[in-house]
Design an enzyme around this catalytic site. Sequence first.
Site, mmCIF file in Angstrom:
data_model
loop_
_atom_site.group_PDB
_atom_site.id
_atom_site.type_symbol
_atom_site.label_atom_id
_atom_site.label_comp_id
_atom_site.label_asym_id
_atom_site.label_seq_id
_atom_site.Cartn_x
_atom_site.Cartn_y
_atom_site.Cartn_z
ATOM 1 N N LYS A 173 -28.828 22.063 -5.135
ATOM 2 C CA LYS A 173 -28.194 23.067 -4.286
ATOM 3 C C LYS A 173 -26.680 23.015 -4.422
ATOM 4 O O LYS A 173 -26.018 24.050 -4.578
ATOM 5 C CB LYS A 173 -28.584 22.849 -2.818
ATOM 6 N N ASP A 191 -30.399 26.828 0.801
ATOM 7 C CA ASP A 191 -30.193 25.896 1.909
ATOM 8 C C ASP A 191 -31.236 26.175 2.978
ATOM 9 O O ASP A 191 -32.163 26.972 2.790
ATOM 10 C CB ASP A 191 -28.770 25.993 2.457
#
Length: 263
Positions: A173, A191
């Site tokens: 991420k 997220d």
Amino acid sequence: MDGPDKPGHDSAAGGKPAKRSRAAPAPAPPPLPRRNKAVANAAAAVHGKTVSPWSDAEITEAFTRFEAQDPEPKGELDHTDAFTLLVAVVLSAQATDTGVNKATKGLFAAASTPAAMAALGEDEVAHHIRTLGLFRGKAKNVVELSRLLLERHAGVVPQDREALEALPGVGRKTANVVLNIAFGVPTIAVDTHLFRVANRTGLAPGATPLAVELGLEARIPDRFKLHAHHWLILHGRYICKAAKPACSRCLITDLCRWPDKNF
């Protein structure tokens, strides 16, 4: 050092029994949120297994609406270049962007380059970010990634996912955020907010962040991909919230497959 007083006796002269003071009742713990992010995301993932996929036309319509409302969405972490962005994203794990921005204001004033950050050292970095959760581990990662940037990349943040993920504290991420914002690569960083939105709406259901990411990459038209993760993250943060989604203000409520809409 004097030893502890014996229970039930006055430590002053006379050995008379001391009056026991009644301890004040412990404060009641704050009420737990009805549905925190983890619970909300788990519920969304379960729901995601039951919904029919969006059509190509629905996906195009949704992102056309996002684009019309906010043509150039921006991330909310303060930074001045790829290095300060990388540090801010590493620090944002289990923290809010607002909290990270408060912590990095002083940190970046003290050290805004890999060389300066490495020289600052773990203790000083930890002091600047002490308001953040897991700050000691994060300080260690920030100093070490700064050292490795100097050692492996001449102090320059690499434009390569594998090289980024080889740095301490940098996962997929974080690498996606840096590649997208710093280098304009059309990556999708999943997220907690984006994961919830993708599953609740039925846009790209998936049991894991990677499954959601791959699903979005496969379905979102190329012209929307650069900004797609920003639109979806901001949508999850401010509209499709964990505890109480603001469905009456949602741009895509008519497309959304979530059965428990909140109007």
